[in-house]
Write an enzyme that holds these catalytic residues in place. Sequence first.
Site, PDB file in Angstrom:
ATOM      1  N   ARG A  67       0.827  -1.218   0.000  1.00  0.00           N
ATOM      2  CA  ARG A  67       0.000   0.000   0.000  1.00  0.00           C
ATOM      3  C   ARG A  67       0.858   1.262   0.000  1.00  0.00           C
ATOM      4  NH1 ARG A  67      -3.707   2.903   4.078  1.00  0.00           N
ATOM      5  NH2 ARG A  67      -5.523   3.503   2.818  1.00  0.00           N
ATOM      6  N   ILE A  82      -7.362   7.271  -1.312  1.00  0.00           N
ATOM      7  CA  ILE A  82      -7.110   5.827  -1.363  1.00  0.00           C
ATOM      8  C   ILE A  82      -7.936   5.225  -0.233  1.00  0.00           C
ATOM      9  CG2 ILE A  82      -4.983   6.159  -0.005  1.00  0.00           C
ATOM     10  CD1 ILE A  82      -3.903   3.589  -1.243  1.00  0.00           C
ATOM     11  N   SER A  83      -8.760   4.251  -0.576  1.00  0.00           N
ATOM     12  CA  SER A  83      -9.757   3.752   0.369  1.00  0.00           C
ATOM     13  C   SER A  83      -9.136   3.086   1.588  1.00  0.00           C
ATOM     14  CB  SER A  83     -10.690   2.754  -0.322  1.00  0.00           C
ATOM     15  OG  SER A  83     -11.479   3.382  -1.293  1.00  0.00           O
ATOM     16  N   GLN A  84      -9.894   3.072   2.660  1.00  0.00           N
ATOM     17  CA  GLN A  84      -9.529   2.359   3.878  1.00  0.00           C
ATOM     18  C   GLN A  84      -9.351   0.882   3.557  1.00  0.00           C
ATOM     19  OE1 GLN A  84     -12.638   2.693   6.769  1.00  0.00           O
ATOM     20  NE2 GLN A  84     -11.616   1.404   8.284  1.00  0.00           N
TER      21      GLN A  84
END
Length: 221
Positions: free
Chosen positions: A41, A67-69
Amino acid sequence: MTRRPKEPAERDTRLARLVLTLRSQGVTDPAVLAAIERTPRDLFTPDLFKDRSWEDSALPIACGQTISQPTIVGLMTQALTIEPRDRVLEIGTGSGYQTAVLARLARLVYTIERYRTLLRDAEDRIKALELTNVITRFGDGALGWPEQAPFDRILVTAAAPGEPKRLFTQLKPSGVLVAPVGNGPVQKLCRFAGDGQGGFDMNILCEVRFVPLLEGVAREL
């Protein structure tokens, strides 16, 4: 005895902690967890937020997007129930993080992004990971990708105001579509499963916060 460099060791520790968090939040599919473990990530996180790459939180990226969880990435991916031979359409490439996770599970991933800057950066990251089963497109994600339809799975990473019926037409009769739905700051994450006869069964998975699904391509300064 040779010691591993501190930085990789620290990253491994943070990743292990993140995986435990994902499990506690309901992400239990071994293939999904393995795909997340194999996707760094920090490669997709802006320099300003590198030290927060392995937190279970959404982070800002360019063009006012996020950027998503990781928990949400895991839950959405798990809800798709991807098979190894599936062709997946992703609406909203963003940083490319979700794209990379999907690419480790599906045969082919088609991904559309309305911000040219985001798409270019995501393409570089996907290339760096040597993921050769991703096909990208700069364009209006709200229109889907009719030339490549039908898809086995569709994932929408922006909030549709209502049921994304246009995208239903690009899904196989027994396919699955996962998307946040709603106009407000908090939306419902929904799973639509085809019944094989042209209809869809909907399940609400949880509440989420996504940027809205906008039509057209973005103008960038």
